[in-house]
Design a protein around this motif. Structure first.
Motif, short mmCIF file in Angstrom:
data_model
loop_
_atom_site.label_atom_id
_atom_site.label_comp_id
_atom_site.label_asym_id
_atom_site.label_seq_id
_atom_site.Cartn_x
_atom_site.Cartn_y
_atom_site.Cartn_z
N ASP A 140 0.54 -1.43 0.04
CA ASP A 140 -0.04 0.54 0.07
C ASP A 140 1.01 0.96 -0.20
O ASP A 140 0.66 2.40 -0.03
CB ASP A 140 -0.81 0.19 0.97
CG ASP A 140 -0.13 0.08 2.86
OD1 ASP A 140 1.08 -0.89 2.48
OD2 ASP A 140 -1.16 0.26 3.62
N ASN A 150 -5.98 1.62 -5.91
CA ASN A 150 -7.31 1.12 -5.03
C ASN A 150 -6.75 0.29 -3.91
O ASN A 150 -6.62 -0.54 -3.70
CB ASN A 150 -7.88 0.21 -5.80
CG ASN A 150 -7.01 -1.58 -6.10
OD1 ASN A 150 -5.38 -0.83 -6.65
ND2 ASN A 150 -7.74 -2.84 -5.94
N ASP A 153 -8.21 -1.93 -1.62
CA ASP A 153 -8.35 -3.00 -1.97
C ASP A 153 -6.95 -3.69 -0.52
O ASP A 153 -6.58 -5.03 -1.22
CB ASP A 153 -8.45 -3.74 -3.50
CG ASP A 153 -9.46 -3.08 -3.81
OD1 ASP A 153 -11.01 -3.75 -2.87
OD2 ASP A 153 -9.97 -2.92 -4.85
N PHE A 157 -6.09 -7.83 -0.09
CA PHE A 157 -5.32 -8.94 -1.30
C PHE A 157 -4.08 -9.00 -0.34
O PHE A 157 -3.67 -10.21 -0.55
CB PHE A 157 -4.95 -7.08 -1.82
CG PHE A 157 -3.87 -7.65 -3.30
CD1 PHE A 157 -4.72 -8.37 -4.30
CD2 PHE A 157 -2.96 -8.14 -2.50
CE1 PHE A 157 -4.12 -9.08 -5.42
CE2 PHE A 157 -1.76 -8.91 -4.09
CZ PHE A 157 -2.22 -8.83 -5.84
N SER A 201 -9.15 -4.47 -8.27
CA SER A 201 -10.43 -5.04 -6.72
C SER A 201 -9.53 -5.92 -5.77
O SER A 201 -8.36 -5.49 -6.16
CB SER A 201 -11.31 -7.01 -7.97
OG SER A 201 -10.29 -7.14 -8.62
N ALA A 202 -10.38 -6.76 -4.99
CA ALA A 202 -9.88 -7.27 -3.97
C ALA A 202 -8.64 -8.52 -4.27
O ALA A 202 -7.93 -8.50 -3.57
CB ALA A 202 -10.36 -7.83 -3.30
N SER A 203 -8.68 -8.58 -5.71
CA SER A 203 -7.66 -9.74 -6.17
C SER A 203 -7.03 -9.34 -7.69
O SER A 203 -5.79 -9.62 -7.85
CB SER A 203 -8.96 -11.13 -6.84
OG SER A 203 -9.20 -10.39 -8.32
N LEU A 205 -4.26 -5.17 -7.96
CA LEU A 205 -3.83 -4.01 -7.16
C LEU A 205 -3.39 -3.71 -8.30
O LEU A 205 -2.68 -3.84 -9.37
CB LEU A 205 -3.08 -4.33 -6.10
CG LEU A 205 -3.41 -4.90 -5.28
CD1 LEU A 205 -2.04 -4.35 -4.04
CD2 LEU A 205 -4.36 -3.99 -3.97
#
Length: 604
Positions: A140, A150, A153, A157, A201-203, A205
């Protein structure tokens, strides 16, 4: 040109801590050691107030390695923490060298500094961020200039990675490749690196590297809304992400164009400029060369030329037009840094620091001094700034070199630096601000005229003297300088007579010098023709500094022998009054007429 990243500073509170710092600094070239005065000897710099010094370093963006308890650093910096994305590294290093803990800025170099220090000391760094511990990276917090599209997420992740899932990389990012992430070509989790606008998405980055350069041209006085809309529409139409823009660029004659700076501010990117000769080098690669543009500014294309010059790559969006502006986009093969792109607009901050006391310096002055890369001024004035000079280039001069100081400040700013020209008192009252604008007017140099120039007020000597003495400026007043270096004495004498006839309270600047002692007695003689001998006179010396004295005398008793160049003389009007104080001092005030108004209010 931007300032280089500040070198780390070891902050040492004991002699034993100094030994650890001296050993550790060998792995950090350019680092300094600052020691607590009277407790640590042999450091690069001394300080007296530990918490204030730590805050000054932190606010200047200087990496801090405190050889002290972590609690001291926490107490010092807690009140100035704001944005974790911009904070410098802060580490606590045990006085015996047994532990090193990154406290702040872990993803901005603190973890790396901790590893380097730990290796030099033969210990393990106490790194606590989960991503760094497991994978040697924090997903992050990408490197400077990169953006995670994102960030919301990132947590799920990372949780999936920590649970044992693998990840695949789609795109080029050496900082990801060299990590300990569990890469697999058939993984369900994806790290996508692209300059294009994509949803994550969460899957997945999505990272945007700083590889786009936006070239802009516009007519003089074009609106900020038009230029900003054109830039954003150009990027959106091409499916490009604003977060991948490394800089907004143009020709240097537009360096002072507000619309261009406003558009860059909206995108949150720096602005960089090129001269016409550099842009003309890109003429063979322009998609839309223009002889009209060449005849106006000396190159065949501003928007396309700037995009290409900045990126050193390909033109991926040719020139697009609005009513008064143009825009084009270039793509670099590798991520860019602002230092590698063109030239920045220089800033000249003309700062009045007041009489010298920290408490009399405005917050705006402190802010401008903190952001400056270079400080220019009389040696004494720079010394009065204390910790605000940390990490900056000092250009100190002796008294009498005023024009040289201003020229140096203008030249440094014209190089693209952020310069603070420092004056005592208010920079616009018998000080440096006037000379700045006089030189710009006289020399008519385009590079000086395009600078970003600001003047911040300071508490003037007349305000400081008045506040110490009471309220002598309660009614009409004026200021007169008795220095005849720049103003002929007959002109000064005429103004003295006018002030005397107008019955103004007079603040006298430059009352005497070693070679000039006759003007103050001459002024006194003129004033005695118009106001009583017992008119109060204030002699205020060393205002706001050690050795400050405030003396109240009378016009008849005024003696030039009691005055020097560090003294401001304030001569009352015929209405000015002196009130004895119980402690032996005197209050001085000039009534404005409230007593008469009070009597009128009581009239039948």
């Amino acid at each position: 040109m931007t300032a280089p990243a500040p070198a780390p500073v070891f902050v040492v509170l004991s002699q034993s801590g100094l030994e650890v710092a001296e050993g550790a600094r060998t792995v950090l070239p350019g680092s300094e050691i600052h020691g607590l005065a009277h407790r640590v000897a042999g450091t690069d710099r001394e300080f007296t107030a530990t918490l204030d010094h730590l805050r000054a370093l932190f606010q200047a963006g200087t990496p801090i390695i405190g050889i002290c308890a972590a609690g001291i650093l926490i107490r010092a910096l807690g009140s100035v923490l704001s944005d974790k994305r911009s904070e410098p590294p802060v580490l606590a290093l045990a006085e015996d060298g047994s532990a090193v803990v990154p406290l702040l800025g872990g993803h901005h170099g603190a973890n790396d500094l901790a590893r380097r220090l730990a290796a030099a000391l033969g210990i393990e760094p106490a790194i606590t961020t989960a991503g760094d511990l497991n994978f040697g990276i924090a997903l992050d917090e990408p490197p400077a200039g990169w953006t995670l599209a994102n960030p919301g997420d990132a947590k799920p992740f990372s949780a999936a990675l920590l649970a044992g899932e693998s990840v695949r990389l789609d795109g080029s990012a050496p900082w990801l490749v060299t990590s300990r992430l569990p890469f697999s070509s058939d993984a369900d989790l994806t790290l996508r690196v692209t300059e294009r606008a994509e949803a994550g998405s969460a899957s997945k980055l999505v990272y945007h590297p700083p590889v786009l350069t936006v070239g802009v041209g516009c007519e003089r006085g074009a609106s900020a809304e038009e230029v900003t809309a054109l830039v954003r529409d150009t990027l959106a139409s091409a499916g490009l992400a604003e977060q991948a823009v490394a800089a907004l660029c143009s020709i240097d004659v537009k360096m002072d164009e507000p619309a261009i700076h406003a558009a860059a501010a909206k995108l949150g990117v720096p602005v960089r400029f090129f001269d016409a000769a550099r842009l003309e080098e890109e003429a063979p690669r322009l998609a839309n060369p223009s002889d009209i543009v060449f005849n106006e500014v000396g190159c065949h294309g501003v928007a396309e030329g700037a995009a290409l010059a900045a990126s050193s790559g390909a033109l991926i969006v040719p020139k697009r037009k609005s009513a008064r502006a143009t825009c084009a986009v270039g793509l670099s093969a590798t991520p860019l840094t602002p230092d590698s792109i063109g030239k920045r607009r220089g800033r000249l901050s003309i700062v009045g620091i007041g009489p010298g006391s920290d408490g009399w310096r405005t917050p705006e002055a402190d802010r401008w001094l903190t952001q400056a890369t270079d400080l220019v001024g009389y040696h004494l004035y720079l010394d009065l700034l204390g910790d605000l000079t940390v990490g900056k280039r000092r250009h100190g001069y002796e008294l009498g070199a005023e024009e040289m100081r201003v020229r140096v400040a203008l030249e440094l700013a014209a190089e693209g630096r952020d310069v603070a020209l420092v004056s005592s008192g208010d920079a616009g009252i018998y000080a440096m601000a006037t000379l700045v604008f006089e030189l710009i007017d006289r020399e008519a140099r385009p590079d000086w005229a395009r600078l970003d120039i600001g003047v911040t007020p300071g508490i003037s000597a007349l305000q400081a003297a008045a506040s110490r003495a009471g309220a002598p400026l309660g009614h009409d007043f004026c200021t007169i300088s008795l220095s005849d270096l720049l103003t002929p004495w007959p002109v000064i004498e005429r103004r003295i007579r006018a002030a005397a006839q107008g019955d103004f309270v007079i603040a006298v600047y430059n009352p005497v010098s070693r070679r000039r002692t006759e003007q103050l007695p001459a002024m006194k003689a003129v004033l005695l023709e118009h106001r009583p001998p017992d008119t109060p006179v204030i002699l205020a010396r060393n205002l706001g500094r050690p050795g400050e004295t405030i003396t109240v005398t009378t016009l008849a008793a005024l003696d030039a022998a009691d005055v020097d160049m560090l003294t401001l003389v304030m001569i009352g009007s015929s209405e000015t009054r002196a009130i004895p104080r119980g402690d032996g001092g005197t209050w001085v005030y000039t009534p404005r007429g409230y007593a008469a108004k009070h009597l009128d209010d009581k009239s039948p």
